[in-house]
Design an enzyme around this catalytic site. Structure first.
Site, PDB file in Angstrom:
ATOM      1  N   HIS A  60       3.890   5.807   7.139  1.00  0.00           N
ATOM      2  CA  HIS A  60       2.994   4.797   7.425  1.00  0.00           C
ATOM      3  C   HIS A  60       2.752   3.522   6.616  1.00  0.00           C
ATOM      4  CE1 HIS A  60      -1.258   4.093   9.080  1.00  0.00           C
ATOM      5  NE2 HIS A  60      -1.299   3.264   8.023  1.00  0.00           N
ATOM      6  N   GLU A  61       2.820   3.683   5.399  1.00  0.00           N
ATOM      7  CA  GLU A  61       2.876   2.250   4.597  1.00  0.00           C
ATOM      8  C   GLU A  61       4.229   1.563   4.754  1.00  0.00           C
ATOM      9  OE1 GLU A  61       0.039   1.449   3.450  1.00  0.00           O
ATOM     10  OE2 GLU A  61      -0.769   3.338   4.073  1.00  0.00           O
ATOM     11  N   HIS A  66       4.432  -0.832   7.658  1.00  0.00           N
ATOM     12  CA  HIS A  66       3.722  -2.180   7.488  1.00  0.00           C
ATOM     13  C   HIS A  66       4.418  -3.355   6.956  1.00  0.00           C
ATOM     14  CE1 HIS A  66      -0.197  -1.041   8.721  1.00  0.00           C
ATOM     15  NE2 HIS A  66      -0.506   0.042   7.975  1.00  0.00           N
TER      16      HIS A  66
END
Length: 354
Positions: free
Chosen positions: A305-306, A309
């Site tokens: 998820h991170e 980004h």
């Protein structure tokens, strides 16, 4: 005043002003009104009013009332969105503290002020458009369980900015001097856990890249069967897998402690794309290292998820339009492609046999 159609389209394609893990919460079209006004060169005041006939308790995370350097508004200049240099926070909706909520009686208002130059470079000066729309999660009474989300949109605020003065505003995120894969100050126990998390994420990303290349489950998670889009999704996963392959080399720096003051109770991790930084909060270490069934987050899930980004890994980086399977699959195709949790959910599904 509603935004012009061109500005709304621009924001929809490039950013989401405020985003939450709504998890299929009931949506309400009214109840909170928000007005923006200028109170200085780059300072903005947001006034939120309860327009309902009952008390409303709303979540402050990722709103105008968030004390961290999160995105509070979107900023545009000459038809382009101004890059956001702050942080994206991933929080645990199941463990929200009472302090994370603000309660308004019917007709009551609350205001928050913030400096938009702290998280965006406005040194070019001139005319900027400032605006925000989205969903604000709410809870019943004094509870901490999210029970709904209220849709809102602000006025479009025009600001004429003195670039020289804007350049003097101190950034909310300090510059990172050293560049290493995992921060050497990370204690051995945490470093070992994080290294294992990177290995789990590498496996997730590798399997997801292969599945995307084959077109598996793309329509479910990304609402597409287009071959070029599938290739783009696969390339992002390949880049993440490569980034996870070493704990001493790479384009991002991973911290085990809250170096940039983005953690608080309920927040799992956050990313600062402008500096290629990922930070784990205490809640990260409370997650299970590995989940073998279902779509619940584990350490590797959060890493994927991170890393979506991080523009240094793959550009453009993702946003946080929504969290959780039920809400993510309700996004538009364009939002699915640019939403971080869609990638984590997809990777978990194809890896765990979901």
């Amino acid at each position: 005043m509603h935004f012009t159609s061109s500005l709304l389209a621009l924001v929809a394609l490039t950013t989401q002003a405020l985003a939450f893990p709504l998890n299929d919460l009931p949506k309400r079209d009214s109840g909170l009104a928000v007005k923006l006004s200028s109170i200085g060169n780059t300072r903005v005041k947001a006034v939120i009013t309860n327009t309902a006939d009952h008390e409303i308790s709303f979540l402050k995370f990722n709103t105008f009332f968030d004390s961290s350097a999160t995105r509070k508004v979107s900023i545009a200049k000459d038809g382009s969105v101004v890059p956001f240099n702050g942080l994206y926070r991933y929080y645990n909706a199941a463990k929200l503290p009472k302090e994370a909520f603000k309660t308004l009686a019917p007709g009551a208002s609350a205001e928050a002020t913030f400096d938009i130059a702290e998280t965006s470079d406005l040194s070019a000066g001139g005319s900027f458009s400032v605006f925000s729309d989205g969903m604000i999660p709410v809870a019943d009474g004094s509870g901490t369980t999210l029970t709904g989300a209220i849709k809102y949109s602000t006025n479009e605020l025009k600001m004429n900015v003195d670039g020289a003065l804007a350049a003097k505003v101190q950034s909310a995120i300090p510059k990172l001097e050293k560049r290493t894969r995992i921060d050497p100050d990370c204690p051995g126990e945490y470093r070992n856990v994080l290294t294992q998390g990177l290995q789990t994420a590498a496996g997730y990303a590798s399997r997801a890249a292969e599945a995307a290349t084959n077109g598996d489950q793309l329509e479910e998670f990304f609402k597409t069967t287009d071959q070029q889009t599938a290739q783009n999704i696969a390339q992002r996963f390949q880049a993440i897998a490569q980034e996870c392959g070493s704990d001493s080399q790479g384009s991002t720096t991973y911290f085990c402690d809250d170096r940039f003051n983005g953690c608080e109770q309920g927040v799992i991790a956050y990313t600062i794309p402008a500096q290629s930084v990922v930070v784990n909060c205490p809640a990260y270490w409370e997650l299970p290292p590995v989940v073998n069934q279902g779509l619940d987050p584990d350490h590797g899930y959060v890493v994927v998820h991170e890393f979506t980004h991080a523009t240094s890994i793959f550009s453009p980086g993702t946003q946080d339009h929504a969290y959780g399977y039920e809400n993510c699959i309700r996004l538009s195709p364009e939002q699915c492609i640019s939403n971080a949790d869609n990638y984590s959910l997809y990777a978990a599904s194809v890896s765990r046999g979901g």
